[in-house]
Design a protein around this motif. Sequence first.
Motif, mmCIF file in Angstrom:
data_model
loop_
_atom_site.group_PDB
_atom_site.id
_atom_site.type_symbol
_atom_site.label_atom_id
_atom_site.label_comp_id
_atom_site.label_asym_id
_atom_site.label_seq_id
_atom_site.Cartn_x
_atom_site.Cartn_y
_atom_site.Cartn_z
ATOM 1 N N PHE A 24 -0.596 9.765 13.061
ATOM 2 C CA PHE A 24 -1.670 10.756 13.106
ATOM 3 C C PHE A 24 -2.259 10.862 11.708
ATOM 4 N N SER A 25 -3.568 10.926 11.615
ATOM 5 C CA SER A 25 -4.220 10.954 10.311
ATOM 6 C C SER A 25 -4.006 12.296 9.611
ATOM 7 N N TYR A 26 -3.518 12.238 8.389
ATOM 8 C CA TYR A 26 -3.316 13.461 7.622
ATOM 9 C C TYR A 26 -4.645 14.127 7.281
ATOM 10 N N ILE A 27 -5.742 13.380 7.360
ATOM 11 C CA ILE A 27 -7.060 13.936 7.056
ATOM 12 C C ILE A 27 -7.417 15.026 8.057
ATOM 13 N N GLY A 53 0.802 -1.209 0.000
ATOM 14 C CA GLY A 53 0.000 0.000 0.000
ATOM 15 C C GLY A 53 0.841 1.268 0.000
ATOM 16 N N PHE A 54 0.319 2.320 -0.636
ATOM 17 C CA PHE A 54 0.972 3.627 -0.702
ATOM 18 C C PHE A 54 0.037 4.625 -0.051
ATOM 19 N N ASN A 55 0.529 5.343 0.963
ATOM 20 C CA ASN A 55 -0.330 6.246 1.715
ATOM 21 C C ASN A 55 0.401 7.546 2.021
ATOM 22 N N ILE A 56 -0.245 8.426 2.769
ATOM 23 C CA ILE A 56 0.276 9.739 3.119
ATOM 24 C C ILE A 56 0.481 9.795 4.632
ATOM 25 N N PHE A 57 1.484 10.543 5.095
ATOM 26 C CA PHE A 57 1.604 10.752 6.537
ATOM 27 C C PHE A 57 1.809 12.228 6.845
ATOM 28 N N ALA A 58 1.424 12.597 8.074
ATOM 29 C CA ALA A 58 1.591 13.968 8.551
ATOM 30 C C ALA A 58 2.323 13.955 9.884
#
Length: 220
Positions: free
Chosen positions: A128-131, A110-115
Amino acid sequence: MKYYPKGWHIYNFLVTPQELKDILRGFHIVEHCRRVPADYIESNFADFVRDYENFYRLLTSGERIDHIILNNLLKGFSNNLSKCAYGAPFQDSNDKLWYKTMDFSEPCVGFNIFALYLDKERKLQTKFSYINSPENIMGVQLQYPKKIYSTEENREILCDELENYNDVYQVVVERIKQLCRNLTITIGENVHRTKIKISPTASKDIEGSHFIKEFNCIIK
């Protein structure tokens, strides 16, 4: 889907678009978290790189990243499309078009985003959710289950028994390691030595991001 994931390997990093293109060379890009058209086989690699270019440009300039760009990056990677099969097509009752959903025999990478965020103790966190704070996005991440429960084989399977873990996840991680170093961020008097991998070029570019400017960070 013929398995259930149990626990996750997470690998955070940031590289330039050209570096990402080189890191992911040779792999198929697939949708794994949304339905697809009935004739779908795989996603276009050039389109994915273009979306990452838009993401990288906005991130390094400190601009807000559109949710459409973020959603387009939520893909998976595999070296074997036979393990990324989809179920029987079905017709949507509203638009009358035909779709199918994933029925993979093993997980893709999987490819995702992080903050990033600073907790109450001023410790730097990535879980922590980037949303919730899209302005604090700092990069992307690989995801792969630590083990799965296979409904076909009726047993738990460790990740090192799975093709996509050995031949995709591990290969990509090694390519990132050869290119990148760990990111160190200084905020005030606090030095945060993270496990985030970043390439030399991306390290310079990220100085323009919202988080870095907002907290007057010094990065190494």
